[in-house]
Design a protein around this motif. Structure first.
Motif, PDB file in Angstrom:
ATOM      1  N   GLN A  78       8.876 -77.581  12.176  1.00  0.00           N
ATOM      2  CA  GLN A  78       9.193 -77.159  10.939  1.00  0.00           C
ATOM      3  C   GLN A  78      10.312 -77.904  10.334  1.00  0.00           C
ATOM      4  O   GLN A  78      10.020 -78.144   9.043  1.00  0.00           O
ATOM      5  CB  GLN A  78       9.417 -75.669  10.934  1.00  0.00           C
ATOM      6  CG  GLN A  78       9.207 -74.896   9.829  1.00  0.00           C
ATOM      7  CD  GLN A  78       7.136 -74.336   9.234  1.00  0.00           C
ATOM      8  OE1 GLN A  78       7.367 -73.949  10.242  1.00  0.00           O
ATOM      9  NE2 GLN A  78       6.795 -74.946   8.321  1.00  0.00           N
ATOM     10  N   GLU A  79      11.306 -77.523  10.849  1.00  0.00           N
ATOM     11  CA  GLU A  79      12.385 -78.275   9.754  1.00  0.00           C
ATOM     12  C   GLU A  79      12.267 -79.247   9.262  1.00  0.00           C
ATOM     13  O   GLU A  79      12.881 -79.743   8.658  1.00  0.00           O
ATOM     14  CB  GLU A  79      13.580 -77.989  10.719  1.00  0.00           C
ATOM     15  CG  GLU A  79      14.451 -76.486  10.970  1.00  0.00           C
ATOM     16  CD  GLU A  79      15.867 -76.303  11.879  1.00  0.00           C
ATOM     17  OE1 GLU A  79      15.896 -75.556  12.108  1.00  0.00           O
ATOM     18  OE2 GLU A  79      16.677 -76.882  11.846  1.00  0.00           O
ATOM     19  N   TYR A  80      11.833 -79.931  10.444  1.00  0.00           N
ATOM     20  CA  TYR A  80      11.441 -81.779  10.058  1.00  0.00           C
ATOM     21  C   TYR A  80      10.788 -81.798   9.319  1.00  0.00           C
ATOM     22  O   TYR A  80      11.066 -82.754   7.922  1.00  0.00           O
ATOM     23  CB  TYR A  80      11.397 -82.013  11.486  1.00  0.00           C
ATOM     24  CG  TYR A  80      12.343 -83.383  12.018  1.00  0.00           C
ATOM     25  CD1 TYR A  80      13.067 -84.317  10.807  1.00  0.00           C
ATOM     26  CD2 TYR A  80      12.002 -83.847  13.032  1.00  0.00           C
ATOM     27  CE1 TYR A  80      14.456 -84.969  11.481  1.00  0.00           C
ATOM     28  CE2 TYR A  80      13.390 -84.082  13.547  1.00  0.00           C
ATOM     29  CZ  TYR A  80      14.443 -84.711  13.040  1.00  0.00           C
ATOM     30  OH  TYR A  80      15.441 -85.378  13.690  1.00  0.00           O
ATOM     31  N   ILE A  81       9.774 -80.926   8.696  1.00  0.00           N
ATOM     32  CA  ILE A  81       9.058 -81.156   7.506  1.00  0.00           C
ATOM     33  C   ILE A  81       9.840 -80.678   6.224  1.00  0.00           C
ATOM     34  O   ILE A  81       9.241 -81.282   5.722  1.00  0.00           O
ATOM     35  CB  ILE A  81       7.158 -80.101   7.743  1.00  0.00           C
ATOM     36  CG1 ILE A  81       6.512 -80.667   9.280  1.00  0.00           C
ATOM     37  CG2 ILE A  81       6.352 -80.363   6.959  1.00  0.00           C
ATOM     38  CD1 ILE A  81       5.234 -80.137   9.639  1.00  0.00           C
ATOM     39  N   HIS A  82      10.287 -80.322   6.309  1.00  0.00           N
ATOM     40  CA  HIS A  82      10.679 -79.480   4.949  1.00  0.00           C
ATOM     41  C   HIS A  82      12.008 -80.642   4.944  1.00  0.00           C
ATOM     42  O   HIS A  82      11.843 -81.614   3.911  1.00  0.00           O
ATOM     43  CB  HIS A  82      11.501 -78.207   5.228  1.00  0.00           C
ATOM     44  CG  HIS A  82      11.138 -77.074   5.158  1.00  0.00           C
ATOM     45  ND1 HIS A  82      11.483 -75.284   5.640  1.00  0.00           N
ATOM     46  CD2 HIS A  82       9.493 -77.437   4.810  1.00  0.00           C
ATOM     47  CE1 HIS A  82      10.399 -75.216   5.779  1.00  0.00           C
ATOM     48  NE2 HIS A  82       9.735 -75.749   5.120  1.00  0.00           N
ATOM     49  N   MET A  83      12.754 -81.182   6.107  1.00  0.00           N
ATOM     50  CA  MET A  83      13.704 -82.674   5.955  1.00  0.00           C
ATOM     51  C   MET A  83      12.568 -83.938   4.828  1.00  0.00           C
ATOM     52  O   MET A  83      13.242 -84.382   3.896  1.00  0.00           O
ATOM     53  CB  MET A  83      14.375 -83.010   6.622  1.00  0.00           C
ATOM     54  CG  MET A  83      15.717 -82.126   6.276  1.00  0.00           C
ATOM     55  SD  MET A  83      15.874 -82.875   8.830  1.00  0.00           S
ATOM     56  CE  MET A  83      17.635 -83.361   9.049  1.00  0.00           C
ATOM     57  N   LEU A  84      11.743 -83.949   5.669  1.00  0.00           N
ATOM     58  CA  LEU A  84      10.956 -84.415   5.293  1.00  0.00           C
ATOM     59  C   LEU A  84       9.937 -84.741   3.486  1.00  0.00           C
ATOM     60  O   LEU A  84      10.118 -85.948   3.005  1.00  0.00           O
ATOM     61  CB  LEU A  84       9.537 -85.429   6.135  1.00  0.00           C
ATOM     62  CG  LEU A  84      10.553 -85.675   7.910  1.00  0.00           C
ATOM     63  CD1 LEU A  84       9.012 -86.080   8.431  1.00  0.00           C
ATOM     64  CD2 LEU A  84      11.092 -87.281   7.511  1.00  0.00           C
ATOM     65  N   ARG A  85       9.323 -83.765   4.055  1.00  0.00           N
ATOM     66  CA  ARG A  85       9.031 -83.044   2.329  1.00  0.00           C
ATOM     67  C   ARG A  85      10.367 -83.725   1.245  1.00  0.00           C
ATOM     68  O   ARG A  85      10.693 -84.311   0.012  1.00  0.00           O
ATOM     69  CB  ARG A  85       9.024 -82.185   2.182  1.00  0.00           C
ATOM     70  CG  ARG A  85       7.442 -81.677   2.587  1.00  0.00           C
ATOM     71  CD  ARG A  85       6.355 -80.553   2.291  1.00  0.00           C
ATOM     72  NE  ARG A  85       6.920 -80.122   0.739  1.00  0.00           N
ATOM     73  CZ  ARG A  85       6.262 -79.181   0.003  1.00  0.00           C
ATOM     74  NH1 ARG A  85       6.709 -77.847   1.255  1.00  0.00           N
ATOM     75  NH2 ARG A  85       6.356 -78.849  -1.074  1.00  0.00           N
TER      76      ARG A  85
END
Lengths: 325, 325
Positions: free
Chosen positions: B105-112
């Motif tokens: 989840q955190e990675y998806i936010h970071m990538l977005r």
């Protein structure tokens, strides 16, 4: 994707106020902050980190240039680097150089242009000048490219000494070392130097064989081992420059009917996870991969924060006996 | 680091003109372009890609979320993805999820937030809604998370059929399959379905064992194999869900004095490089890793360019006989 203006509209404030909340600038009441954060949540708004990093000249990205992530050692090291960078709020741009000069050069340009905050470099085919020009926090791994650029490595000399001493203690009298290309100024060549020093100290015959190019070429390992057993059938102890080379040595013994460890003893280097799956499991010199990965990231972060760092970071190794000695 | 103003000063033109040259905008004489380029070269100036990508809303970065790059299969796949992305002028942000919901989840936010141009997703622990909200080009690997999100996989059912048919042809009568967790909607479970279908078709006894969590846990493999040989000593044919599981099966046979392939035959899945180093080399179902990596990148680029793409991309597998069957 919702913009800062959408958030402002929803929260009933100005875009400037939203921006102040985002950057925590100036006086802001708790009520105001709450209103803006709620609007951001409802709209599923994410601040544009690209723009934010631009304004503060930080991308929170570390570039990692390694020969090849599919090599087990580099795969495991990369995992540790990624894990630690993530914990520090950094992302990792992965660059496989394939030890190709042109690709390495292009990647360095790409990374500079993308304003990464620093580069961890485990590949090294370029001249030192190319690195100096980067003008970016840099850490190298197993390569000392200049006295003012910090490097991290395992204690290669001690590792070579431990491996060779074990072979001698176990009764080997005809020693061989197989490793990568020695002419590059890579620190791992010290494994070979220690091997030679120990063999000489004990007045033992020895032979060293090296790949003649700069790559991690599995076929070259098979050829070298064929050459070794053809030219030096008396060899009874092999110190391999990596666990993968040790695995090829094991395979070469198998196909030639040489029993391991009875006829030939083998010690590898690295301590990759898969060494325990081989039959027999390989005796190895274990590098502290997690500590190496963590330290490489820490040295980048210290430079980002403007601290000066020491140049040499040599971490201890451990002998891990399997069943090939 | 030199700025656009330094270049303008050196070339004797305005900063706006330098910007026009950089972006190739408006009429520019060859002489003018030459002058600006020469100044950039002399100053070793690199245009700030961060700023450029912001203005055109493109970062030329693809995010890759996988369970763990140190797993050989994912290491090799990542290498192919990186290689192909590089050829297309893209960089790769590497994210190991460790199959951890929060980290994913955190990675998806970071990538977005970093405005990556797309995400290749080989990990999948979140609800579909989290992916839909991304509003970004997405490609999944071995996971079908929604009918409108494209996925790439090997022909898992055909692979399971090939493996099981080979075991049966070679005379195995008591079959076992060991694989990962089946309850996730991951396509690789079709390997197991094909295994069961083939066993039933031939009226053969079979048993299937699965790790009970979502991770790639090497210890769990050892436990499962211990359980298999304790509860089903009659098993004479194992279809392993990966080459790594097959390597553990080989090790389990070794420690129990079961000869491979005489007493127990083993087929793996993936075709990782290291399978040939095992003794005996493992028979496997080879996934076309290079083609999978290339296609995943191409599907991102097609979406970036605004093209619609088909959802299902199932690539053929090949039986590769080693010496465990």
């Amino acid at each position: 994707m919702p913009t800062i203006k959408d958030v402002a509209l929803k929260a009933g404030v100005s875009a400037t106020t939203v921006s102040r909340v985002l950057n925590n600038r100036g006086y802001l009441s708790e009520e105001l902050k709450h209103k803006v954060h709620q609007a951001m949540e409802e709209l599923n708004y994410r601040p544009n980190e690209l723009a934010r990093s631009l304004s503060r000249s930080k991308s929170n990205i570390i570039g990692l240039i390694i020969p090849h992530v599919s090599l087990p050692f580099f795969g495991e090291l990369t995992s540790h680097i990624e894990e630690h960078a993530y914990r520090e709020g950094y992302k990792l741009l992965l660059c496989n150089s394939w030890q190709d000069k042109q690709k390495e050069q292009e990647y360095i340009h790409m990374l500079r242009a993308s304003r990464v905050d620093g580069i961890i470099m485990g590949s090294h085919t370029l001249e030192v000048e190319a690195y100096r020009q980067m003008n970016l926090p840099l850490v190298t791994f197993d390569r000392q490219i200049s006295p003012d650029i910090p490097y991290v490595c395992s204690d290669n000399y001690e590792g070579g000494k431990l491996a060779t001493t074990l072979l001698i203690q176990k009764g080997c009298r005809h020693l061989a070392h197989i490793g990568g290309h020695p002419k590059l100024n890579i620190l791992s060549h010290l494994r070979c130097v220690a091997f030679e020093d120990m063999a000489k100290q004990h007045n033992l015959e020895y032979v060293t064989l090296h790949t003649d190019n700069n790559s991690f070429d599995f076929e070259a390992y098979e050829q070298l081992l064929g050459q070794l057993f053809a030219e030096h059938p008396e060899v009874d102890g092999i110190f391999a420059g990596s666990d993968i080379i040790a695995a090829y040595a094991l395979k070469a013994c198998r196909t030639r009917g040489r029993r391991v460890p009875e006829d030939v003893k083998i010690v590898g280097y690295d301590g990759i996870m898969l060494r325990s799956l081989l039959d027999p499991p390989i005796t190895t010199i274990r590098q502290p991969m997690e500590a190496i990965g963590k330290l490489a990231v820490d040295l980048i972060l210290q430079q980002v924060q403007g601290h000066s760092v020491a140049a040499a970071h040599i971490l201890p190794v451990e002998l891990e006996e399997g069943a090939t000695t």
